[in-house]
Scaffold this motif. Structure first.
Motif, PDB file in Angstrom:
ATOM      1  N   UNK A  47       0.843  -1.203   0.000  1.00 36.92           N
ATOM      2  CA  UNK A  47       0.000   0.000   0.000  1.00 36.92           C
ATOM      3  C   UNK A  47       0.875   1.248   0.000  1.00 36.92           C
ATOM      4  N   UNK A  48       1.857   1.279   0.893  1.00 34.89           N
ATOM      5  CA  UNK A  48       2.727   2.444   1.022  1.00 34.89           C
ATOM      6  C   UNK A  48       3.526   2.679  -0.263  1.00 34.89           C
ATOM      7  N   UNK A  49       4.047   1.613  -0.828  1.00 36.37           N
ATOM      8  CA  UNK A  49       4.818   1.751  -2.069  1.00 36.37           C
ATOM      9  C   UNK A  49       3.934   2.232  -3.215  1.00 36.37           C
ATOM     10  N   UNK A  50       2.725   1.665  -3.314  1.00 35.93           N
ATOM     11  CA  UNK A  50       1.806   2.051  -4.398  1.00 35.93           C
ATOM     12  C   UNK A  50       1.489   3.539  -4.338  1.00 35.93           C
ATOM     13  N   UNK A  51       1.164   4.024  -3.143  1.00 29.33           N
ATOM     14  CA  UNK A  51       0.842   5.445  -2.984  1.00 29.33           C
ATOM     15  C   UNK A  51       2.040   6.310  -3.357  1.00 29.33           C
ATOM     16  N   UNK A  52       3.195   5.945  -2.871  1.00 27.47           N
ATOM     17  CA  UNK A  52       4.391   6.762  -3.088  1.00 27.47           C
ATOM     18  C   UNK A  52       4.763   6.838  -4.562  1.00 27.47           C
ATOM     19  N   UNK A  53       4.785   5.708  -5.221  1.00 31.84           N
ATOM     20  CA  UNK A  53       5.232   5.705  -6.621  1.00 31.84           C
ATOM     21  C   UNK A  53       4.157   6.231  -7.567  1.00 31.84           C
ATOM     22  N   UNK A  54       2.898   6.296  -7.097  1.00 32.53           N
ATOM     23  CA  UNK A  54       1.811   6.789  -7.943  1.00 32.53           C
ATOM     24  C   UNK A  54       1.748   8.302  -7.998  1.00 32.53           C
ATOM     25  N   UNK A  55       2.349   8.965  -7.021  1.00 35.48           N
ATOM     26  CA  UNK A  55       2.290  10.420  -6.969  1.00 35.48           C
ATOM     27  C   UNK A  55       3.290  11.047  -7.948  1.00 35.48           C
ATOM     28  N   UNK A  56       2.870  12.126  -8.565  1.00 34.63           N
ATOM     29  CA  UNK A  56       3.778  12.839  -9.467  1.00 34.63           C
ATOM     30  C   UNK A  56       4.980  13.362  -8.696  1.00 34.63           C
ATOM     31  N   UNK A  57       4.714  13.854  -7.491  1.00 38.77           N
ATOM     32  CA  UNK A  57       5.778  14.308  -6.590  1.00 38.77           C
ATOM     33  C   UNK A  57       5.578  13.605  -5.254  1.00 38.77           C
ATOM     34  N   UNK A  58       6.351  12.548  -4.981  1.00 34.06           N
ATOM     35  CA  UNK A  58       6.175  11.782  -3.737  1.00 34.06           C
ATOM     36  C   UNK A  58       6.267  12.664  -2.500  1.00 34.06           C
ATOM     37  N   UNK A  59       5.426  12.365  -1.522  1.00 39.45           N
ATOM     38  CA  UNK A  59       5.420  13.105  -0.265  1.00 39.45           C
ATOM     39  C   UNK A  59       6.003  12.240   0.848  1.00 39.45           C
ATOM     40  N   UNK A  60       6.573  12.868   1.882  1.00 40.81           N
ATOM     41  CA  UNK A  60       7.034  12.086   3.034  1.00 40.81           C
ATOM     42  C   UNK A  60       5.877  11.304   3.653  1.00 40.81           C
TER      43      UNK A  60
END
Length: 208
Positions: free
Chosen positions: A90-103
């Protein structure tokens, strides 16, 4: 120096209060069914009024990954806080899906050392958060937990759970990166300007 987050903002008046007090972080709750829950659109509107030096954290619990991504892409938040049973995928999917990853801040029970180790090892998790776990739920209880159970960890952590003016000075000695306060900044369930000011002042002047 320990930082401070005022969580659960819902009103324009709340934004005015934190803009005056200047905490390091504020929090918008997106978890469904909570008394402080806001929509992504409402949070984005409030965020537009927030002083740019204050970072907005989005608190997610039982939200879908797409809901997290939508709030981030709307510009409603600067940091993602995952407060449920979100796993590494879940965490990886959210992070890599964002145009600009957030902390990412991940809440972990002090009793679950196996999960703690996994999140310490997770390259997509930037901060940990320790809160009061009660009745199978995490957070929102307004109660503290035994701070002597705080584990040693390599990542900076937020400390939450029942923090208020009566115990915030003691909490400063726990080694937290930041103190996370919600109900302790309220009177009758509503954020209070003077409480926010006083809490931020205590933390900002911790070395005096």
């Amino acid at each position: 120096m320990t930082k401070i987050k005022i969580c659960g903002l819902t009103r324009e008046e709340d934004i005015a209060a934190v803009n005056e007090a200047k905490p390091d972080y504020i929090g918008f709750v997106f978890a469904p069914g909570r008394k402080r829950t806001v929509s992504a659109l409402h949070a984005a509107r409030l965020k537009s009024m927030l002083s740019p030096e204050i970072k907005a954290v989005g608190v997610f619990y039982h939200n879908t990954a797409d809901e997290v991504i939508a709030a981030a892409e709307l510009g409603a938040i600067d940091i993602i806080q995952l407060h449920g049973d979100e796993d590494e995928a879940f965490i990886e999917y959210v992070t890599v899906s964002l145009k600009e990853p957030l902390p990412v801040i991940k809440a972990v029970s002090t009793k679950n050392r196996e999960l703690l180790q996994r999140m310490e090892d997770n390259p997509y998790v930037d901060y940990l958060l320790f809160d009061t776990f009660e009745g199978g739920a995490v957070g929102g209880t307004g109660k503290t937990f035994d701070w002597s159970t705080l584990p040693e960890c390599s990542k900076p952590f937020f400390l939450a759970g029942g923090l208020n003016l009566s115990n915030v000075r003691q909490a400063l000695s726990c080694g937290a990166y930041a103190l996370d306060i919600s109900s302790g900044a309220e009177i009758n369930g509503v954020k209070d300007r003077e409480l926010i000011r006083s809490l931020v002042s205590v933390v900002k002047n911790q070395d005096k």
